[in-house]
Structure formats: C-alpha cells, structure tokens
Design a protein around this motif. Structure first.
Motif, PDB file in Angstrom:
ATOM      1  N   THR A  57       0.823  -1.207   0.000  1.00 52.73           N
ATOM      2  CA  THR A  57       0.000   0.000   0.000  1.00 52.73           C
ATOM      3  C   THR A  57       0.860   1.261   0.000  1.00 52.73           C
ATOM      4  N   THR A 112      -4.891   3.058  -2.363  1.00 59.73           N
ATOM      5  CA  THR A 112      -4.529   3.797  -1.145  1.00 59.73           C
ATOM      6  C   THR A 112      -3.750   5.078  -1.432  1.00 59.73           C
ATOM      7  N   ARG A 115      -5.705   8.180  -0.456  1.00 56.52           N
ATOM      8  CA  ARG A 115      -6.504   8.037   0.768  1.00 56.52           C
ATOM      9  C   ARG A 115      -5.714   8.502   1.986  1.00 56.52           C
ATOM     10  N   TYR A 127      -3.978   1.737   7.951  1.00 50.77           N
ATOM     11  CA  TYR A 127      -5.223   2.312   7.443  1.00 50.77           C
ATOM     12  C   TYR A 127      -6.401   2.074   8.376  1.00 50.77           C
ATOM     13  N   ALA A 131     -10.931   2.001   5.052  1.00 46.99           N
ATOM     14  CA  ALA A 131      -9.978   1.696   3.986  1.00 46.99           C
ATOM     15  C   ALA A 131      -9.711   0.189   3.912  1.00 46.99           C
TER      16      ALA A 131
END
Length: 181
Positions: A57, A112, A115, A127, A131
């Motif tokens: 991520t 991600t 985000r 997260y 998420a």
C-alpha cells in the motif's frame, strides 16, 4: 493465503538499505528475501488453497508529526515514500513471475494512494477500518470471480469440506481500485 512484505524494506539506515534515484531507500536484498519467503509459503500452503500476493500500500508521511519523532526514527523514515513503494512493487512483480502458484492481486497501491485521510491519526501506513474494508473488497471480488466452490466428500473431519477449483488465472484487480476512492 494473502501475502505481502514490503514496507519494512524501504526504511533508511538498515545494513542493506541503498539509495535509489530520487533519494528513496530500498533494501538491496529485497528480491532475494522475497523469493525465500515465497518459497516457504509455497511449501507450507495446502495444495488446494488459493495463494494471493497483494501489492504494498501507499504511505502518507504527511500524516506523521515528524518533529515529535526521536532523531533515529526521523532518519529511518526520512525517505519513506511512495517512490520506494513503487520500486518494491515492481521488484515483487518480477520475483512473482518465478512463482506461478501466487496470483498477483494488483490495486492495493492505487487504492490507497489518494486516501491520505484514511490512515490512523499520526500514522503513515496503517489504514482505518473503512480503507481496510475497501481493500478486502478487492480480495473478495477477485477470489469470488475467479473460483467456484465445490463441496466434495473426503474421509475424516466430518466427511465434507470446501474445495476451491480455479476457473482461470486470477485477473488483475487494478480496474477495481478506481472505484474505491
């Protein structure tokens, strides 16, 4: 199985870290270490199990109050960035080519990247539940789309158990990532 190893390989200052173009730090032994991990998982995973590799991520260092970090932590995370994440994701894709049992689940990085507000407060890489829920949708949609569930009779353990038969090679989930943010 859902497997990933990457974020700890982009921390600066380790004995194996090397500066990439742009200043990011990446463990120079990452590909070799990853191949060793994938070999172990291949050996221990049940032959009927689905084994997925997910991309690493994105990181959001802007969420971290760097001034509050101890000096050693500030140095370690000075170049903890998405350029390095892209490097290890690319290197992982290269290693995965030698492990056909692993289905490469793409889209975690893209899902991600934008985000920033969905990491835990003050955290660059962990997260929120919202998420994580969206990321798990990538997994579930991919697995459900690419497999059928067949109940078969087997001796022992109550006689019946779930057995997965792949319909086809798992597709890339990158097209799903755009709908998640």
């Amino acid at each position: 199985w859902l497997v990933n190893a990457g974020l700890h390989h982009i921390i600066c200052g380790g004995t194996n870290s090397a500066r990439e173009a742009g200043g990011s730090c990446v463990d120079r032994d990452y590909a070799q270490s990853l191949a060793e991990l994938l070999k172990v998982v291949s050996d221990v995973a049940h032959p009927d199990s689905i084994v997925l590799w997910r991309d690493t991520t994105a990181v959001h260092m802007e969420r971290v109050h760097r001034a509050a970090l101890p000096d050693d932590a500030r140095r370690k995370f000075a170049h903890f960035d998405n350029r390095a994440v892209k490097v290890i994701n690319d290197r992982a894709a290269g290693v995965l080519a030698s492990f056909p049992r692993f289905h490469h689940l793409r889209g975690f990085y893209e899902a991600t990247l934008h985000r920033t507000d969905d990491t835990l407060k003050g955290d660059a890489r962990h997260y929120s539940a919202a998420a994580l829920h969206d990321l798990l949708q990538l997994v579930y949609l991919t697995v459900c789309d690419a497999t059928t569930l067949e109940l078969t009779s087997r001796k022992g353990h109550g006689g019946r158990r779930a057995h997965y038969e792949p319909k086809a090679r798992l597709p890339s989930a990158s097209l799903l990532s755009t709908s998640l943010y």
